[in-house]
Design an enzyme around this catalytic site. Structure first.
Site, PDB file in Angstrom:
ATOM      1  CG  HIS A 190      35.402  43.346  40.849  1.00 64.22           C
ATOM      2  ND1 HIS A 190      34.915  44.391  41.598  1.00 64.22           N
ATOM      3  CD2 HIS A 190      36.754  43.477  40.867  1.00 64.22           C
ATOM      4  CE1 HIS A 190      35.931  45.123  42.046  1.00 64.22           C
ATOM      5  NE2 HIS A 190      37.047  44.598  41.610  1.00 64.22           N
ATOM      6  CB  CYS A 284      29.821  45.108  45.589  1.00 64.55           C
ATOM      7  SG  CYS A 284      30.083  44.529  43.909  1.00 64.55           S
TER       8      CYS A 284
END
Length: 293
Positions: A190, A284
């Site tokens: 990501h 995260c």
């Protein structure tokens, strides 16, 4: 618009999430215990490396608790999603991918990997039960580790997990902001694994993940701590800014931590060695619901 005693904005009788950027004071966050955490079907480079060794859930739970205690010591309200009864959601600890808060409230993304789809339903049920207002993205897939907000600008990582269709929808939802699309290399999970904004005009960056033009674009707007491939693998960018120039970071990333300290940041080191085996660290595992600007 009213406010509750806790300072949450309320629309009608629904609480309204809020975050104007990545570095304002974190007040309320949604997390999930790593009780069922396991590398089942490797989805990224870290998981491929640690598949055989896998995750020691007891250690992961202790480290997760230490992070929660650290947040609570800094006046952050930590809310926990229920852990799924079955064992088919080994990634549930990574709540950031479920959604994000903005100055337009809370948005839920759409998971790209089928293994993770039920996580969104659990988040929706929780938000409903806790009376939070939210909107859902409807098209393509958008995992919210690919979204960074900085005032009038929204950076969106075009990754293996976030599609063009979802980005188009995001542009419509945030028509009043500048949407900057940053394609990242296929091996990176990501955007927040290679770029993270930690303070006004200050960021951590792994340039190898981007086209040269995008590196120039980022570097024009931010002074950057540039990290190498090894530091990126050990999630050097995936720190969590909780406001007041305070950053939660991994103890092993000494050079990055020292540089942040030299730049005047208060760096809190929290051991997270077990959880990062699955490819995510502090950003995260946290889904901010409310940040004060």
């Amino acid at each position: 618009m009213l406010k509750t005693e806790e300072g949450e904005k309320v629309m009608g009788n629904r609480k309204q999430g809020y975050a104007l950027n990545e570095y304002a004071t974190l007040k309320e966050v949604l997390m999930c215990l790593p009780e069922k955490m396991k590398i089942k079907q490797p989805l990224n480079e870290a998981q491929k490396k640690y598949k055989k060794e896998n995750i020691n859930q007891d250690i992961a739970l202790r480290q997760h608790e230490e992070l929660r205690k650290t947040l609570e010591a800094h006046d952050v309200k930590v809310k926990l999603l229920p852990v799924a009864d079955n064992k088919t959601l080994p990634e549930q600890v990574f709540t950031r991918d479920l959604g994000f808060a903005s100055d337009n409230g809370i948005f839920l993304g759409r998971m790209n990997e089928k293994i993770r789809n039920p996580e969104t339903d659990i988040a929706k049920n929780w938000l409903e039960a806790e009376n939070w207002n939210y909107e859902e993205l409807r098209n393509g897939s958008l995992e919210c580790g690919d979204v960074l907000i900085d005032g009038d600008v929204v950076y969106v990582g075009k990754s293996n997990r976030t599609t063009e269709t979802a980005i188009k929808e995001l542009k419509k939802l945030f028509f009043d902001k500048k949407i900057v699309v940053l394609p990242i290399g296929k091996k990176y999970l990501h955007l927040d694994c290679v770029f993270n904004i930690i303070a006004p005009r200050t960021a951590i960056l792994h340039p190898d993940a981007f086209a040269k033009e995008d590196v120039r674009r980022i570097s024009m707007h931010y002074r950057t701590i540039v990290i190498n491939a090894d530091e990126q693998f050990h999630l050097g960018t995936n720190v969590l800014s909780i406001g007041n120039d305070t950053i939660i970071s991994l103890p092993g990333n000494n050079r990055i931590n020292n540089e942040m300290k030299e730049w005047g940041f208060n760096v809190i080191e929290v051991e997270f060695s077990e959880i990062i085996k699955s490819g995510g660290a502090f950003r995260c595992v946290t889904f901010p619901l409310l940040k004060h600007h």
